[in-house]
Design a protein around this motif. Structure first.
Motif, mmCIF file in Angstrom:
data_model
loop_
_atom_site.group_PDB
_atom_site.id
_atom_site.type_symbol
_atom_site.label_atom_id
_atom_site.label_comp_id
_atom_site.label_asym_id
_atom_site.label_seq_id
_atom_site.Cartn_x
_atom_site.Cartn_y
_atom_site.Cartn_z
ATOM 1 N N MET A 1 0.844 -1.170 0.000
ATOM 2 C CA MET A 1 0.000 0.000 0.000
ATOM 3 C C MET A 1 0.889 1.232 0.000
ATOM 4 N N LEU A 2 0.584 2.192 -0.848
ATOM 5 C CA LEU A 2 1.269 3.474 -0.867
ATOM 6 C C LEU A 2 0.300 4.515 -0.358
ATOM 7 N N GLN A 3 0.802 5.427 0.461
ATOM 8 C CA GLN A 3 -0.109 6.448 0.932
ATOM 9 C C GLN A 3 0.611 7.753 1.177
ATOM 10 N N VAL A 90 5.101 9.975 3.243
ATOM 11 C CA VAL A 90 4.910 8.961 2.202
ATOM 12 C C VAL A 90 5.529 7.668 2.698
ATOM 13 N N MET A 91 4.947 6.551 2.241
ATOM 14 C CA MET A 91 5.427 5.259 2.723
ATOM 15 C C MET A 91 5.209 4.197 1.659
ATOM 16 N N PRO A 94 7.371 -0.611 5.609
ATOM 17 C CA PRO A 94 7.877 -0.189 6.925
ATOM 18 C C PRO A 94 9.323 0.303 6.886
ATOM 19 N N SER A 95 10.099 -0.141 5.922
ATOM 20 C CA SER A 95 11.491 0.297 5.860
ATOM 21 C C SER A 95 11.732 1.383 4.816
ATOM 22 N N ALA A 96 10.691 1.825 4.151
ATOM 23 C CA ALA A 96 10.832 2.874 3.137
ATOM 24 C C ALA A 96 9.751 3.916 3.334
ATOM 25 N N ILE A 112 8.699 16.767 -0.857
ATOM 26 C CA ILE A 112 9.877 16.821 0.020
ATOM 27 C C ILE A 112 9.963 15.549 0.867
ATOM 28 N N ALA A 113 8.824 15.077 1.372
ATOM 29 C CA ALA A 113 8.812 13.823 2.142
ATOM 30 C C ALA A 113 9.344 12.669 1.296
#
Length: 160
Positions: A1-3, A90-91, A94-96, A112-113
């Motif tokens: 999931m990208l959010q 942004v994610m 869990p490690s990125a 920027i995030a």
């Protein structure tokens, strides 16, 4: 999931019998009424096979720049002191992940995030450190308080 947390825009994979499966077609999902404005900016790239993260950040960037949206970005209402501060996260996993908080001079917090996630070992930069990073990353400085938001704040401070 990208959010992207400041938009609640999500690109979701699907599952079948407990196994993660890519969706048959890309989707964009937002929970806020103005989410479709971001979708309109992000959809062409996603439909053409672009990356989900690109679409999420593109949607956030469009919404951050819209002066008619008074809850986030350039149109966002200021705090009690009349200052607009912006945050984003942004994610990819869990490690990125990357986030930025308390931006006062740079408009595109989601972009920027993402740069924090991709270009540094940090997860979050706040305040002056975030501004310094944004400037070094080539993000242009911008006025964050729109005329309409300034007017609303002035009215609030004088009339309550």
């Amino acid at each position: 999931m990208l959010q992207c947390s400041n938009l609640s825009a999500v690109v979701l994979p699907t599952t079948y019998d407990g196994c993660l499966m890519p969706p048959a077609a890309p989707i964009l999902l937002s929970t806020w009424s103005f989410g479709l404005r971001g979708h309109q900016a992000a959809w062409p790239g996603l439909e053409a096979g672009g990356a989900a993260m690109d679409a999420v950040v593109e949607a956030a960037t469009a919404i951050e720049a819209d002066p008619e949206i008074d809850s986030v970005g350039y149109g966002g209402l200021p705090d009690a002191q009349g200052d607009v501060t912006l945050d984003a996260c942004v994610m990819q996993s869990p490690s990125a992940c990357g986030s930025v908080c308390c931006l006062r001079e740079h408009l595109h917090a989601a972009r920027i995030a993402r740069r924090i996630m991709e270009d540094t070992e940090h997860i979050m930069l706040v305040g002056e450190a975030a501004e310094t990073f944004a400037e070094a990353a080539g993000e242009p400085a911008a006025e964050l308080l729109s005329p309409a938001a300034r007017e609303a704040w002035t009215k609030w401070t004088t009339e309550g």
